[in-house]
Design a protein around this motif. Structure first.
Motif, PDB file in Angstrom:
ATOM      1  N   TYR A  31       0.852  -1.170   0.000  1.00 23.80           N
ATOM      2  CA  TYR A  31       0.000   0.000   0.000  1.00 23.80           C
ATOM      3  C   TYR A  31       0.901   1.238   0.000  1.00 23.80           C
ATOM      4  CZ  TYR A  31      -3.845  -3.052   1.532  1.00 23.80           C
ATOM      5  OH  TYR A  31      -4.789  -4.033   1.622  1.00 23.80           O
ATOM      6  N   VAL A  32       0.558   2.222  -0.810  1.00 21.09           N
ATOM      7  CA  VAL A  32       1.347   3.448  -0.877  1.00 21.09           C
ATOM      8  C   VAL A  32       0.418   4.643  -0.652  1.00 21.09           C
ATOM      9  CG1 VAL A  32       2.831   4.905  -2.303  1.00 21.09           C
ATOM     10  CG2 VAL A  32       3.037   2.409  -2.439  1.00 21.09           C
ATOM     11  N   TRP A  33       0.692   5.419   0.383  1.00 26.05           N
ATOM     12  CA  TRP A  33      -0.148   6.555   0.757  1.00 26.05           C
ATOM     13  C   TRP A  33      -0.011   7.689  -0.246  1.00 26.05           C
ATOM     14  CZ3 TRP A  33      -4.308   6.966   3.266  1.00 26.05           C
ATOM     15  CH2 TRP A  33      -4.693   8.111   3.964  1.00 26.05           C
ATOM     16  N   HIS A  34      -1.066   8.487  -0.356  1.00 25.43           N
ATOM     17  CA  HIS A  34      -1.146   9.514  -1.397  1.00 25.43           C
ATOM     18  C   HIS A  34      -0.098  10.620  -1.266  1.00 25.43           C
ATOM     19  CE1 HIS A  34      -3.301  12.634   1.139  1.00 25.43           C
ATOM     20  NE2 HIS A  34      -3.287  11.564   1.908  1.00 25.43           N
ATOM     21  N   THR A  35       0.583  10.671  -0.132  1.00 20.20           N
ATOM     22  CA  THR A  35       1.619  11.686   0.069  1.00 20.20           C
ATOM     23  C   THR A  35       2.997  11.207  -0.375  1.00 20.20           C
ATOM     24  OG1 THR A  35       1.884  10.904   2.344  1.00 20.20           O
ATOM     25  CG2 THR A  35       0.400  12.779   1.996  1.00 20.20           C
ATOM     26  N   ALA A  36       3.099   9.987  -0.875  1.00 18.01           N
ATOM     27  CA  ALA A  36       4.403   9.439  -1.273  1.00 18.01           C
ATOM     28  C   ALA A  36       5.017  10.258  -2.405  1.00 18.01           C
ATOM     29  CB  ALA A  36       4.246   7.980  -1.710  1.00 18.01           C
ATOM     30  N   THR A  37       6.340  10.342  -2.376  1.00 22.00           N
ATOM     31  CA  THR A  37       7.047  11.124  -3.400  1.00 22.00           C
ATOM     32  C   THR A  37       8.088  10.290  -4.137  1.00 22.00           C
ATOM     33  OG1 THR A  37       8.592  11.911  -1.705  1.00 22.00           O
ATOM     34  CG2 THR A  37       6.689  13.319  -2.210  1.00 22.00           C
ATOM     35  N   ASP A  38       7.983   8.973  -4.030  1.00 19.91           N
ATOM     36  CA  ASP A  38       8.923   8.111  -4.751  1.00 19.91           C
ATOM     37  C   ASP A  38       8.258   6.764  -5.035  1.00 19.91           C
ATOM     38  OD1 ASP A  38      11.042   6.770  -5.855  1.00 19.91           O
ATOM     39  OD2 ASP A  38      12.329   6.849  -4.071  1.00 19.91           O
ATOM     40  N   LEU A  39       8.077   6.467  -6.326  1.00 19.76           N
ATOM     41  CA  LEU A  39       7.515   5.174  -6.734  1.00 19.76           C
ATOM     42  C   LEU A  39       8.524   4.364  -7.537  1.00 19.76           C
ATOM     43  CD1 LEU A  39       3.907   6.252  -7.862  1.00 19.76           C
ATOM     44  CD2 LEU A  39       4.551   5.112  -5.723  1.00 19.76           C
ATOM     45  N   SER A  40       9.786   4.731  -7.439  1.00 20.45           N
ATOM     46  CA  SER A  40      10.808   4.114  -8.289  1.00 20.45           C
ATOM     47  C   SER A  40      10.996   2.628  -8.022  1.00 20.45           C
ATOM     48  CB  SER A  40      12.150   4.838  -8.118  1.00 20.45           C
ATOM     49  OG  SER A  40      12.594   4.777  -6.771  1.00 20.45           O
ATOM     50  N   ALA A  41      10.574   2.156  -6.858  1.00 23.11           N
ATOM     51  CA  ALA A  41      10.764   0.737  -6.522  1.00 23.11           C
ATOM     52  C   ALA A  41       9.721  -0.164  -7.173  1.00 23.11           C
ATOM     53  CB  ALA A  41      10.713   0.552  -5.002  1.00 23.11           C
ATOM     54  N   TYR A  42       8.701   0.428  -7.811  1.00 26.14           N
ATOM     55  CA  TYR A  42       7.569  -0.367  -8.280  1.00 26.14           C
ATOM     56  C   TYR A  42       7.523  -0.483  -9.797  1.00 26.14           C
ATOM     57  CZ  TYR A  42       6.240   0.283  -3.460  1.00 26.14           C
ATOM     58  OH  TYR A  42       6.259   0.288  -2.088  1.00 26.14           O
ATOM     59  N   ASP A  43       7.058  -1.653 -10.243  1.00 23.98           N
ATOM     60  CA  ASP A  43       6.945  -1.944 -11.672  1.00 23.98           C
ATOM     61  C   ASP A  43       5.539  -1.707 -12.198  1.00 23.98           C
ATOM     62  OD1 ASP A  43       9.687  -3.162 -11.920  1.00 23.98           O
ATOM     63  OD2 ASP A  43       8.805  -4.543 -10.459  1.00 23.98           O
TER      64      ASP A  43
END
Length: 229
Positions: A31-43
């Motif tokens: 789960y990734v919260w809407h305030t996240a600023t890095d999605l580089s780990a995800y495909d």
């Protein structure tokens, strides 16, 4: 392959998406919260359904400005897989990652039931495990699923094979029976029906499961890994 399921205030299909990944293909998912600023780990990034920010203003109009959406745009540009479901589709259109808009259902009522879809484009990373023209059963649950775009945009959608799914029996007045579309590159798909609610026969249909196996197979094809076909 790593999946992210975005969570906005008011999301209510995030758990469904998480469980669909976990139980159908067994890949890592967060789960990734809407305030996240890095999605580089995800495909692959799943933008789930629900009522983000209570659907105040227009559906998805506030979520579109969440910090995480800047990262979703970067991921889309980088060719990563993005799937927006129901409210997620609305958010992607508001963010300009997909063309068009979702209007109120022509019945002015919330529609919640199984619906039959036709697979129009089985060449996207999300649909390769389906046959072109195949009819599948996927549930809907929306009040604003009436897809609309102007004539110029509609012409481009047809020319570029961006219409992914159409309704066999249009439940909402959507233009040309459109139930789901993709961007020109094919790595971003938005759809109003809920494939994550159709991954087991106990739910009434398991036709949605192949969306998740398609995503995994597409990623494995890119990385030279064995597919799950």
């Amino acid at each position: 392959m790593k999946f992210a399921v975005l969570v906005f205030p008011g999301s209510n299909c995030d758990i469904d998406c998480y469980k669909a990944v976990e139980e159908t293909i067994g890949e890592p998912v967060d789960y990734v919260w809407h305030t996240a600023t890095d999605l580089s780990a995800y495909d692959c990034i799943l933008v789930p359904g629900g009522f983000s920010y209570g659907d105040y203003l227009r559906c998805g109009a506030i979520s579109r400005f969440a910090p995480v959406m800047n990262e979703v745009a970067k991921a889309a540009e980088a060719g990563k897989f993005i799937l927006g479901i129901c409210n997620g589709f609305q958010i992607l259109t508001e963010a300009g990652l997909l063309p068009g808009a979702l209007l109120r259902n022509n019945s002015m009522k919330f529609r919640c039931h199984d619906t039959s879809l036709k697979v129009v484009n089985n060449k996207t990373p999300f649909t390769t495990d389906y046959s072109e023209g195949e009819e599948i059963i996927i549930p809907i649950a929306h009040g604003e699923g009436n897809y609309y775009c102007d004539d110029e945009t509609f012409t481009r959608l047809k020319q570029n094979d961006q219409i992914v799914f159409t309704y066999s029996n249009n439940p909402n007045g959507s233009l040309a029976d459109i139930a789901g579309i993709c961007n020109e590159q094919g790595n971003v798909v938005g759809m109003m029906p809920h494939p994550e609610r159709a991954v087991n026969s106990l739910l009434g249909s398991e036709d949605g499961k192949r969306m998740f196996t398609s995503i995994l197979n597409a990623w494995r094809d890119i990385h030279g890994a064995a597919s799950v076909r």
